[in-house]
Design an enzyme around this catalytic site. Sequence first.
Site, PDB file in Angstrom:
ATOM      1  N   HIS A  67       0.832  -1.215   0.000  1.00 51.41           N
ATOM      2  CA  HIS A  67       0.000   0.000   0.000  1.00 51.41           C
ATOM      3  C   HIS A  67       0.864   1.262   0.000  1.00 51.41           C
ATOM      4  CE1 HIS A  67      -3.042  -2.899   1.072  1.00 51.41           C
ATOM      5  NE2 HIS A  67      -3.965  -1.989   0.924  1.00 51.41           N
ATOM      6  N   SER A  84      -6.678   3.789  -5.671  1.00 54.92           N
ATOM      7  CA  SER A  84      -6.121   4.528  -4.540  1.00 54.92           C
ATOM      8  C   SER A  84      -6.260   6.035  -4.774  1.00 54.92           C
ATOM      9  CB  SER A  84      -4.655   4.137  -4.323  1.00 54.92           C
ATOM     10  OG  SER A  84      -4.136   4.800  -3.202  1.00 54.92           O
ATOM     11  N   GLN A  85      -6.043   6.449  -6.028  1.00 54.50           N
ATOM     12  CA  GLN A  85      -6.189   7.877  -6.369  1.00 54.50           C
ATOM     13  C   GLN A  85      -7.611   8.353  -6.049  1.00 54.50           C
ATOM     14  OE1 GLN A  85      -3.844  10.139  -7.848  1.00 54.50           O
ATOM     15  NE2 GLN A  85      -5.445  11.654  -7.472  1.00 54.50           N
ATOM     16  N   ARG A  86      -8.588   7.545  -6.464  1.00 54.61           N
ATOM     17  CA  ARG A  86      -9.998   7.911  -6.236  1.00 54.61           C
ATOM     18  C   ARG A  86     -10.294   7.981  -4.734  1.00 54.61           C
ATOM     19  NH1 ARG A  86     -13.030   3.608  -7.996  1.00 54.61           N
ATOM     20  NH2 ARG A  86     -11.760   3.555  -9.864  1.00 54.61           N
ATOM     21  N   GLU A  87      -9.791   7.021  -3.983  1.00 58.14           N
ATOM     22  CA  GLU A  87     -10.073   6.967  -2.551  1.00 58.14           C
ATOM     23  C   GLU A  87      -9.411   8.138  -1.820  1.00 58.14           C
ATOM     24  OE1 GLU A  87     -10.351   2.166  -2.921  1.00 58.14           O
ATOM     25  OE2 GLU A  87      -8.546   3.041  -2.041  1.00 58.14           O
ATOM     26  N   VAL A 120      -2.375   2.004   6.922  1.00 54.32           N
ATOM     27  CA  VAL A 120      -3.477   1.755   5.980  1.00 54.32           C
ATOM     28  C   VAL A 120      -4.795   2.045   6.684  1.00 54.32           C
ATOM     29  CG1 VAL A 120      -4.644   0.029   4.547  1.00 54.32           C
ATOM     30  CG2 VAL A 120      -2.148   0.013   4.719  1.00 54.32           C
ATOM     31  N   ALA A 123      -9.615   5.028   3.444  1.00 52.65           N
ATOM     32  CA  ALA A 123      -9.677   6.496   3.390  1.00 52.65           C
ATOM     33  C   ALA A 123     -11.072   7.001   3.037  1.00 52.65           C
ATOM     34  CB  ALA A 123      -8.655   7.001   2.369  1.00 52.65           C
TER      35      ALA A 123
HETATM   36  N1  GUN Z   1      -6.927   3.609   1.990  1.00 51.75           N
HETATM   37  C1  GUN Z   1      -7.556   3.498   0.813  1.00 51.75           C
HETATM   38  N2  GUN Z   1      -6.697   3.341  -0.160  1.00 51.75           N
HETATM   39  C2  GUN Z   1      -5.479   3.358   0.430  1.00 51.75           C
HETATM   40  C3  GUN Z   1      -4.190   3.245  -0.073  1.00 51.75           C
HETATM   41  O1  GUN Z   1      -3.982   3.085  -1.280  1.00 51.75           O
HETATM   42  N3  GUN Z   1      -3.170   3.336   0.828  1.00 51.75           N
HETATM   43  C4  GUN Z   1      -3.377   3.495   2.152  1.00 51.75           C
HETATM   44  N4  GUN Z   1      -2.318   3.605   2.956  1.00 51.75           N
HETATM   45  N5  GUN Z   1      -4.584   3.571   2.663  1.00 51.75           N
HETATM   46  C5  GUN Z   1      -5.605   3.510   1.773  1.00 51.75           C
END
Ligand code: GUN
EC number: 4.1.1.97
Length: 173
Positions: A67, A84-87, A120, A123
């Site tokens: 991650h 991950s970008q979207r989150e 982690v 998010a």
């Molecule tokens: N929470 C949601 N997506 C991610 C991610 O890509 N990395 C981390 N550290 N937390 C996350």
Amino acid sequence: MDIEKVNSMDFGEFVDVFGNVIERCPLIAAAVWSQRPFSDVEDLEKHFFAFIDALPQSGQEGILRCHPDLAGRELQRGTLTAESQREQSGAGLTSLGADERLQLAELNAQYRARFGFPFVLAARLSGRAAVPRELARRLHCPPAQELRTALGEVKKIGRLRLADLFGADPARL
Ligand code: GUN
């Protein structure tokens, strides 16, 4: 997408579609494919989670290490996965001020130094104010407890990503 469609996927298509349900761990989707057919999305999710639970601690820590940091260098460089970008944008982490970014970078570094894996957190389920607060709180947890918490967050992220792929309500998975 529906479960019949999933059950008809060949290996390559399945890994293309589900390879990032667990961040940067397509090996998990590759292993789960062999367990088809799945009865529904809950069943598919169970196989992802059972794989994680069955790993030795080194493997579970390896998943965490795949991650990226929240609001870290990869976000600045634009090299995050699409999910991950979207989150991270959804949580407001793309619009932090310089002070907030610095504070998070320091906390992320302390966390990584203490536990040996990155912080982690699902998010999308927390606002930008909750991220440093949770980070500062979890920094003081015992390592065994923190590993369990972090894997719980990996599963929350996976559940949200699966729900997105199926156009489903994550609360009903
Ligand atoms: N929470 C949601 N997506 C991610 C991610 O890509 N990395 C981390 N550290 N937390 C996350």
